[in-house]
Scaffold this active site. Structure first.
Site, PDB file in Angstrom:
ATOM      1  N   GLU A   1       0.849  -1.201   0.000  1.00 29.20           N
ATOM      2  CA  GLU A   1       0.000   0.000   0.000  1.00 29.20           C
ATOM      3  C   GLU A   1       0.884   1.249   0.000  1.00 29.20           C
ATOM      4  O   GLU A   1       1.738   1.374   0.870  1.00 29.20           O
ATOM      5  CB  GLU A   1      -0.917  -0.017   1.223  1.00 29.20           C
ATOM      6  CG  GLU A   1      -1.904  -1.172   1.157  1.00 29.20           C
ATOM      7  CD  GLU A   1      -2.932  -1.202   2.292  1.00 29.20           C
ATOM      8  OE1 GLU A   1      -2.866  -0.362   3.188  1.00 29.20           O
ATOM      9  OE2 GLU A   1      -3.793  -2.093   2.249  1.00 29.20           O
TER      10      GLU A   1
ATOM     11  N   HIS B   1      -7.605   1.992   1.391  1.00 31.00           N
ATOM     12  CA  HIS B   1      -7.662   1.590   2.805  1.00 31.00           C
ATOM     13  C   HIS B   1      -8.498   2.579   3.627  1.00 31.00           C
ATOM     14  O   HIS B   1      -8.030   3.189   4.592  1.00 31.00           O
ATOM     15  CB  HIS B   1      -6.244   1.447   3.392  1.00 31.00           C
ATOM     16  CG  HIS B   1      -6.199   0.501   4.560  1.00 31.00           C
ATOM     17  ND1 HIS B   1      -5.161  -0.369   4.776  1.00 31.00           N
ATOM     18  CD2 HIS B   1      -7.074   0.283   5.578  1.00 31.00           C
ATOM     19  CE1 HIS B   1      -5.388  -1.073   5.881  1.00 31.00           C
ATOM     20  NE2 HIS B   1      -6.555  -0.686   6.375  1.00 31.00           N
TER      21      HIS B   1
HETATM   22  P1  NAD Z   1     -12.549 -10.339  14.800  1.00 31.18           P
HETATM   23  O1  NAD Z   1     -11.347 -10.788  15.547  1.00 31.18           O
HETATM   24  O2  NAD Z   1     -13.735  -9.881  15.567  1.00 31.18           O
HETATM   25  O3  NAD Z   1     -13.041 -11.504  13.808  1.00 31.18           O
HETATM   26  C1  NAD Z   1     -12.175 -12.263  13.035  1.00 31.18           C
HETATM   27  C2  NAD Z   1     -12.818 -13.620  12.834  1.00 31.18           C
HETATM   28  O4  NAD Z   1     -12.001 -14.348  11.918  1.00 31.18           O
HETATM   29  C3  NAD Z   1     -12.907 -14.458  14.129  1.00 31.18           C
HETATM   30  O5  NAD Z   1     -14.242 -14.863  14.332  1.00 31.18           O
HETATM   31  C4  NAD Z   1     -11.995 -15.649  13.848  1.00 31.18           C
HETATM   32  O6  NAD Z   1     -12.474 -16.871  14.430  1.00 31.18           O
HETATM   33  C5  NAD Z   1     -12.033 -15.702  12.339  1.00 31.18           C
HETATM   34  N1  NAD Z   1     -10.905 -16.422  11.759  1.00 31.18           N
HETATM   35  C6  NAD Z   1      -9.622 -16.470  12.176  1.00 31.18           C
HETATM   36  N2  NAD Z   1      -8.888 -17.261  11.364  1.00 31.18           N
HETATM   37  C7  NAD Z   1      -9.745 -17.719  10.418  1.00 31.18           C
HETATM   38  C8  NAD Z   1      -9.585 -18.572   9.297  1.00 31.18           C
HETATM   39  N3  NAD Z   1      -8.405 -19.126   9.004  1.00 31.18           N
HETATM   40  N4  NAD Z   1     -10.660 -18.799   8.522  1.00 31.18           N
HETATM   41  C9  NAD Z   1     -11.865 -18.248   8.808  1.00 31.18           C
HETATM   42  N5  NAD Z   1     -12.078 -17.458   9.879  1.00 31.18           N
HETATM   43  C10 NAD Z   1     -11.020 -17.186  10.665  1.00 31.18           C
HETATM   44  O7  NAD Z   1     -12.025  -9.207  13.807  1.00 31.18           O
HETATM   45  P2  NAD Z   1     -12.889  -8.050  13.114  1.00 31.18           P
HETATM   46  O8  NAD Z   1     -12.957  -6.873  14.027  1.00 31.18           O
HETATM   47  O9  NAD Z   1     -14.130  -8.624  12.579  1.00 31.18           O
HETATM   48  O10 NAD Z   1     -11.901  -7.634  11.938  1.00 31.18           O
HETATM   49  C11 NAD Z   1     -11.570  -8.524  10.892  1.00 31.18           C
HETATM   50  C12 NAD Z   1     -10.400  -7.948  10.104  1.00 31.18           C
HETATM   51  O11 NAD Z   1     -10.809  -6.770   9.411  1.00 31.18           O
HETATM   52  C13 NAD Z   1      -9.257  -7.448  10.997  1.00 31.18           C
HETATM   53  O12 NAD Z   1      -8.379  -8.491  11.339  1.00 31.18           O
HETATM   54  C14 NAD Z   1      -8.584  -6.421  10.135  1.00 31.18           C
HETATM   55  O13 NAD Z   1      -7.528  -7.030   9.422  1.00 31.18           O
HETATM   56  C15 NAD Z   1      -9.665  -5.987   9.154  1.00 31.18           C
HETATM   57  N6  NAD Z   1      -9.996  -4.552   9.279  1.00 31.18           N
HETATM   58  C16 NAD Z   1      -9.808  -3.758   8.178  1.00 31.18           C
HETATM   59  C17 NAD Z   1     -10.089  -2.405   8.254  1.00 31.18           C
HETATM   60  C18 NAD Z   1      -9.887  -1.500   7.059  1.00 31.18           C
HETATM   61  O14 NAD Z   1      -9.630  -0.321   7.236  1.00 31.18           O
HETATM   62  N7  NAD Z   1     -10.034  -1.979   5.839  1.00 31.18           N
HETATM   63  C19 NAD Z   1     -10.570  -1.861   9.460  1.00 31.18           C
HETATM   64  C20 NAD Z   1     -10.775  -2.706  10.549  1.00 31.18           C
HETATM   65  C21 NAD Z   1     -10.490  -4.057  10.448  1.00 31.18           C
END
Ligand code: NAD
Length: 303
Positions: free
Chosen positions: A259, A277
């Site tokens: 990025e 992003h």
């Molecule tokens: P979270 O921890 O609440 O949920 C993540 C889920 O993924 C969990 O339920 C976990 O069991 C599951 N998981 C883990 N490994 C897995 C696998 N191999 N296969 C399937 N499921 C799996 O996280 P969240 O708050 O929902 O956020 C998810 C992701 O979104 C974050 O890790 C972050 O990278 C991304 N995010 C991006 C932005 C952005 O600006 N684009 C902003 C916030 C979060």
């Protein structure tokens, strides 16, 4: 006794005001490492974003009881040193949940209704009504990979649009999915049966490259892939190929392996909606990043 809080990175004014409601707050942005070490001894709590490096030296010179990171990543805090000193560390990963979920739906509709191309065409003085035929979300199947905070909020919104929702997440049970009127499947079945596949997993050794060429080829030709989670979950070279050859219909991407994605071939495609992003880029998410941490610190001193 009111706790003393030092804030060394800019957080939202609303959060600072909340902190002032229960603590004596000093703002000191842009401190050098040495200045931070010199000052830290007189504070009970420290609030940072990603800018301040909370090193072992800072922690050992401190009398901190709690450190708050407004936002998600904890890479700038020496967690081991904090643990050894019995200092609690709190962050606010929940702050941007709704913002990300709304961007998923917004970008999807933009792609499915050609909103961006139609807007650009009108700006060029054209009126191309027949060129921009789209599709509805209603009646389509959404496959959600990762059913945590964001995945669940996306599911609620998809269901409100009249979609069927499939989920894959090894960390949940079928009952967890049913509570949200969703169906738990294994990953390959989800990919084969979804019209839209959206990723909401963290980037770990287990998830890096999880959407590779083989899995992209399992998706329907009419399917759309959404990645607003992390670059690195999807093999971008393979994604470019399947999009170019119309093996899937389109993609929504907010995150990239590198990025900004300088020179990426994805930038030249028409069947994509790309954003730099922006998942957490809302006033609300920024306010929440600070207020959630301040609230956690307030509760800590109350107990
Ligand atoms: P979270 O921890 O609440 O949920 C993540 C889920 O993924 C969990 O339920 C976990 O069991 C599951 N998981 C883990 N490994 C897995 C696998 N191999 N296969 C399937 N499921 C799996 O996280 P969240 O708050 O929902 O956020 C998810 C992701 O979104 C974050 O890790 C972050 O990278 C991304 N995010 C991006 C932005 C952005 O600006 N684009 C902003 C916030 C979060």
């Amino acid at each position: 006794m009111r706790p003393k809080i030092l804030i060394t990175d800019r957080i939202h004014e609303v959060a600072i005001e909340e902190a002032r409601g229960f603590a004596d707050v000093d703002l000191n942005f842009g401190l050098s490492h040495e200045e931070l070490i010199e000052k830290i001894g007189k504070y009970d709590a420290l609030i940072v974003r990603s800018g301040t490096k909370v090193t072992k030296e800072v922690i050992e010179k401190s009398n901190l009881k709690i450190i708050g990171r407004a936002g998600v990543g904890l890479d700038n805090i020496d967690m081991e040193a904090a643990r050894k000193r019995g200092i609690m560390v709190v962050n606010s990963p929940e702050a941007s949940t709704i913002s990300v979920a709304e961007l998923v739906i917004g970008s999807l509709i933009a792609l499915m209704r050609n909103i961006i191309q139609a807007h650009t065409s009108m700006k060029e003085g054209k009126w191309e009504r027949s060129k921009f035929m789209g599709n509805e979300l209603f009646g389509k199947t959404m496959g959600i990979i990762g059913f945590g905070r964001i995945g669940r909020e996306v599911a609620l919104r998809a269901i409100a649009f009249g979609m069927d929702v499939l989920v894959y997440d090894p960390g949940i049970t079928g009952e967890d999915a049913r509570e949200y009127n969703c169906r738990l499947l294994d990953l390959d079945e989800l990919l084969k049966n979804s019209d839209i596949v959206t990723l909401h997993v963290p980037l770990t050794d287990a998830t890096r490259g999880m959407i590779d060429e083989r899995r992209l080829n399992m998706m329907k030709n009419s399917a759309i892939l959404v990645n607003i989670a992390r670059g690195g979950l999807v093999d971008e070279e393979a994604l470019y190929r399947v999009l170019k050859e119309n093996k899937i219909k389109g993609a929504v991407l907010d995150v990239f392996e590198e990025e900004p994605p300088r020179g990426s071939k994805l930038l030249g495609l028409d069947n994509v909606v790309l954003t730099p992003h922006l998942g957490a880029s809302t006033d609300e998410a920024q306010i929440n990043a600070g207020t959630v941490v301040v609230e956690k610190i307030k509760n800590f001193f109350r107990e």
